[in-house]
Design an enzyme around this catalytic site. Sequence first.
Site, PDB file in Angstrom:
ATOM      1  N   ASP A 139      -0.178   4.975   1.354  1.00  0.00           N
ATOM      2  CA  ASP A 139      -0.366   5.851   2.508  1.00  0.00           C
ATOM      3  C   ASP A 139      -0.261   5.086   3.815  1.00  0.00           C
ATOM      4  O   ASP A 139      -0.991   4.118   4.044  1.00  0.00           O
ATOM      5  CB  ASP A 139      -1.722   6.558   2.412  1.00  0.00           C
ATOM      6  CG  ASP A 139      -1.784   7.504   1.226  1.00  0.00           C
ATOM      7  OD1 ASP A 139      -0.804   8.228   1.012  1.00  0.00           O
ATOM      8  OD2 ASP A 139      -2.787   7.501   0.507  1.00  0.00           O
TER       9      ASP A 139
ATOM     10  N   ASP B 262       0.864  -1.171   0.000  1.00  0.00           N
ATOM     11  CA  ASP B 262       0.000   0.000   0.000  1.00  0.00           C
ATOM     12  C   ASP B 262       0.907   1.229   0.000  1.00  0.00           C
ATOM     13  O   ASP B 262       2.125   1.123   0.201  1.00  0.00           O
ATOM     14  CB  ASP B 262      -0.892  -0.038   1.244  1.00  0.00           C
ATOM     15  CG  ASP B 262      -1.786   1.175   1.384  1.00  0.00           C
ATOM     16  OD1 ASP B 262      -2.322   1.641   0.360  1.00  0.00           O
ATOM     17  OD2 ASP B 262      -1.933   1.670   2.515  1.00  0.00           O
TER      18      ASP B 262
END
Length: 263
Positions: free
Chosen positions: A13, A11
């Site tokens: 963020d 991922d």
Amino acid sequence: MTTSSPALILDCDGVLADTERDGHLVAFNQAFAEAGLNIEWGVAQYADLVKIGGGKERMRHYLRTHPEAGVSEADLDETVADLHRRKSLLYVRLVEAGRLPGRPGVRRLIESALDDGWRVAVASTSAERSVEAVLRATVGERTRSRLAGVWAGDIVAAKKPAPDIYLRTLTDLDQDPEMVVVVEDSESGARAAAAAGLRHIVTISSLTADDSFPAAATVVSDLGEPDAPAQYRSGLDVRDVDGTVTVPSLQLILDKADRPWPQ
């Protein structure tokens, strides 16, 4: 033919950098102020909002549930689109100014995985430009060029915790899901990985310490550096003797036959 090469999918963020509190939140509030809206999200409030996947979706939810903000349903889509464009520009400027350093161990693990023949990709439902800016700031241009790709933005209809972004990434990579380890930081992201049937590590971020991760293979504070060991939280303790998550750690997770979530 589906590849049997192992893959590491991260991922963006909260994983590559602790972007939510020090980047996205700052940019959202600045965009609201510039638009003349009497809105200022606090850290605790934003910690709840990040459970909604996607920046546009967060703003749309907030404006619909806070009529005092003064945005009518008729103007909602245009307002959200304008705000998001401005917010994304402000966010990228923060990243390019060096305000969001990479999290411990991210560059080390990515480069080690690439050197050991793993495919490495990033899958996020944040705007592609924002993801690319964080990725390049975190790992550099040369390492970015070695990645299998970046899957981001509105390429899927349903944002996390729906598994769509991971399913799309697996399809485009023609990747065997049994040979994938995901790195996430939030409950919604971990739920997306689990729903896609993927083993996952959680490195908790500043806004996700209280989230629940029942299906995670391991939960740690971060990926760790030799001079700054990761702190073990739950699940398998796959850290090496230096307290870092390494390529052998990833392989150990793949080799674990029994998954913690229902099949």
